[in-house]
Design an enzyme around this catalytic site. Structure first.
Site, mmCIF file in Angstrom:
data_model
loop_
_atom_site.group_PDB
_atom_site.id
_atom_site.type_symbol
_atom_site.label_atom_id
_atom_site.label_comp_id
_atom_site.label_asym_id
_atom_site.label_seq_id
_atom_site.Cartn_x
_atom_site.Cartn_y
_atom_site.Cartn_z
ATOM 1 N N ASN A 40 41.752 36.546 45.765
ATOM 2 C CA ASN A 40 41.328 37.931 46.917
ATOM 3 C C ASN A 40 40.482 39.050 46.273
ATOM 4 O O ASN A 40 39.727 38.492 44.973
ATOM 5 C CB ASN A 40 42.250 38.443 47.239
ATOM 6 C CG ASN A 40 43.658 37.692 47.629
ATOM 7 O OD1 ASN A 40 43.108 37.023 48.498
ATOM 8 N ND2 ASN A 40 44.665 38.656 47.429
ATOM 9 N N ASP A 86 38.892 42.315 46.710
ATOM 10 C CA ASP A 86 39.757 43.532 46.319
ATOM 11 C C ASP A 86 39.279 44.441 46.841
ATOM 12 O O ASP A 86 38.137 45.156 46.599
ATOM 13 C CB ASP A 86 41.009 44.037 44.913
ATOM 14 C CG ASP A 86 41.842 43.340 44.689
ATOM 15 O OD1 ASP A 86 42.106 42.381 45.696
ATOM 16 O OD2 ASP A 86 42.360 43.206 43.394
ATOM 17 N N ASP A 96 44.574 53.232 37.073
ATOM 18 C CA ASP A 96 45.082 51.931 38.161
ATOM 19 C C ASP A 96 45.787 50.524 37.363
ATOM 20 O O ASP A 96 45.446 50.420 36.556
ATOM 21 C CB ASP A 96 43.662 51.780 38.276
ATOM 22 C CG ASP A 96 42.979 50.262 39.214
ATOM 23 O OD1 ASP A 96 44.458 50.347 40.191
ATOM 24 O OD2 ASP A 96 42.046 49.500 39.885
ATOM 25 N N ASP A 146 50.280 41.018 36.556
ATOM 26 C CA ASP A 146 48.897 39.756 36.100
ATOM 27 C C ASP A 146 48.539 39.517 35.219
ATOM 28 O O ASP A 146 48.523 38.405 34.621
ATOM 29 C CB ASP A 146 47.683 39.666 37.461
ATOM 30 C CG ASP A 146 48.498 39.843 38.899
ATOM 31 O OD1 ASP A 146 49.509 39.896 38.913
ATOM 32 O OD2 ASP A 146 47.073 39.967 39.414
ATOM 33 N N VAL A 155 44.291 47.101 30.618
ATOM 34 C CA VAL A 155 43.991 46.832 31.708
ATOM 35 C C VAL A 155 44.095 47.864 32.570
ATOM 36 O O VAL A 155 43.339 48.567 33.414
ATOM 37 C CB VAL A 155 44.770 45.546 32.020
ATOM 38 C CG1 VAL A 155 44.399 45.587 33.843
ATOM 39 C CG2 VAL A 155 43.921 44.316 31.440
HETATM 40 O O1 RIB Z 1 48.327 42.406 41.209
HETATM 41 C C1 RIB Z 1 47.616 42.804 42.474
HETATM 42 C C2 RIB Z 1 46.471 41.924 43.139
HETATM 43 O O2 RIB Z 1 47.957 41.420 44.352
HETATM 44 C C3 RIB Z 1 45.330 42.253 43.883
HETATM 45 O O3 RIB Z 1 44.444 42.646 43.135
HETATM 46 C C4 RIB Z 1 45.173 42.377 44.945
HETATM 47 O O4 RIB Z 1 44.357 41.505 45.018
HETATM 48 C C5 RIB Z 1 46.921 41.342 45.021
HETATM 49 O O5 RIB Z 1 47.198 40.000 45.061
#
Ligand code: RIB
Length: 302
Positions: A12, A14, A245, A251, A281
């Site tokens: 994505n 963001d 943040d 992830d 992070v």
């Molecule tokens: O886990 C965070 C992610 O969730 C973001 O980067 C956003 O793109 C969503 O997919």
């Protein structure tokens, strides 16, 4: 030799808006800042694993637009193999409100991520078969995820699933998973019992009895809890950080955990390492900050 990870998943852009507090229904508020970051759970995992020293390939889909090309260049900047990324339609977007207390809320437009089909996964079967680990999340259609799992399972590629965003999963899928990293909400939905810190082992055992090899529950500031097929279990705390943040922390945790496990770390050591990386992070803005080389898995071990 670097361990090979194949990430099958989402990419994505963001669009991040900083706000004094998350907007409520019917309310209009003014943002205090705006950023455009690379994101998507799959891309975030891949960028973390690549920065920490893994050899990473990506299977997914971006749009034919400028964002799609930029997202591919971004992955290539960390030497991620992008051969298996298709370009069609519009790139996925996440509209993220980031509050001054580091809370977030995310509105997701899946776009091209929803174009990933089992046929596209079949085209990438060779890379799944020759990787050491398949790393997954749930932002692309389930039939594609199931196909990737079946290919990995048949070829003894380890399977690691971060079950986010939360959705029901079949028992047939769960029995093939080696590592599962739910948060509290995801654990509740997958186990079918209300989340309570006192019944974590009961909830994890339900998943282990379905065939999952190891469940690692991420508990945010409280650290994590693990439960393995051999009955090994325990809580591990995380370092206290001052987050700015938290987007992408889960992830980064999954990407780092995969790297440590593939490099032969014991489970507790791997979880500590993943918590350290995720802890870094959250001190940076954006889901894919540059991670200092001192966090590379082998450097971390010296
Ligand atoms: O886990 C965070 C992610 O969730 C973001 O980067 C956003 O793109 C969503 O997919």
């Amino acid at each position: 030799m670097s361990k090979r990870i194949v990430v099958v998943g989402s990419i994505n852009i963001d669009l991040v808006y900083e706000v004094p507090s998350i907007v409520k229904e019917g309310q209009t508020i003014q943002t205090t800042d705006h950023h455009l970051f690379f994101g998507g759970k799959g891309s975030n995992q891949a960028m973390t694993a690549a920065q920490l020293g893994a050899d990473v390939a990506f299977v997914g889909s971006v749009g034919e637009d400028g964002y799609g090309q930029q997202a591919i260049f971004n992955l290539e900047g960390q030497h991620v193999d992008t051969t298996y990324i298709h370009q069609q339609g519009l790139t996925g977007q996440a509209i993220i409100q980031l509050s001054h207390t580091a809370e977030n809320s995310i509105l997701l437009y899946p776009g091209a991520n929803f174009n990933v089909t089992p046929a596209q996964i079949d085209e990438a079967s060779d890379v799944i078969e020759r990787s050491d680990m398949l790393l997954l999340q749930l932002e692309i259609p389930l039939p594609a995820i199931e196909r990737a799992i079946d290919i990995a399972y048949a070829s003894n590629t380890q399977i690691f699933l971060n079950p986010a965003p939360s959705q029901p999963l079949s028992d047939d899928m769960l029995m093939k998973i080696d590592y599962l990293t739910p948060n509290c909400t995801e654990l509740e939905s997958l186990s079918g019992i209300p989340f309570d810190e006192d019944n974590l082992s009961e909830a994890c055992e339900i998943l282990i009895n379905k065939g999952v090899g190891c469940v690692i529950v991420t508990l945010g500031k409280k650290g994590s809890y693990y439960f393995t097929r051999n009955g090994q279990q325990g809580y591990l705390s995380s370092n206290k950080m001052r987050p700015v943040d938290t987007t992408g922390a889960g992830d980064a945790f999954s990407g780092a955990l995969a790297v440590a496990l593939l490099n032969g770390a014991e489970l507790e050591e791997a979880i500590h390492y993943a918590s350290d990386v995720a802890g870094y992070v959250v001190t940076q803005k954006g889901a894919q900050p540059e991670i200092p080389s001192s966090y590379r898995y082998l450097a971390h071990q010296l």
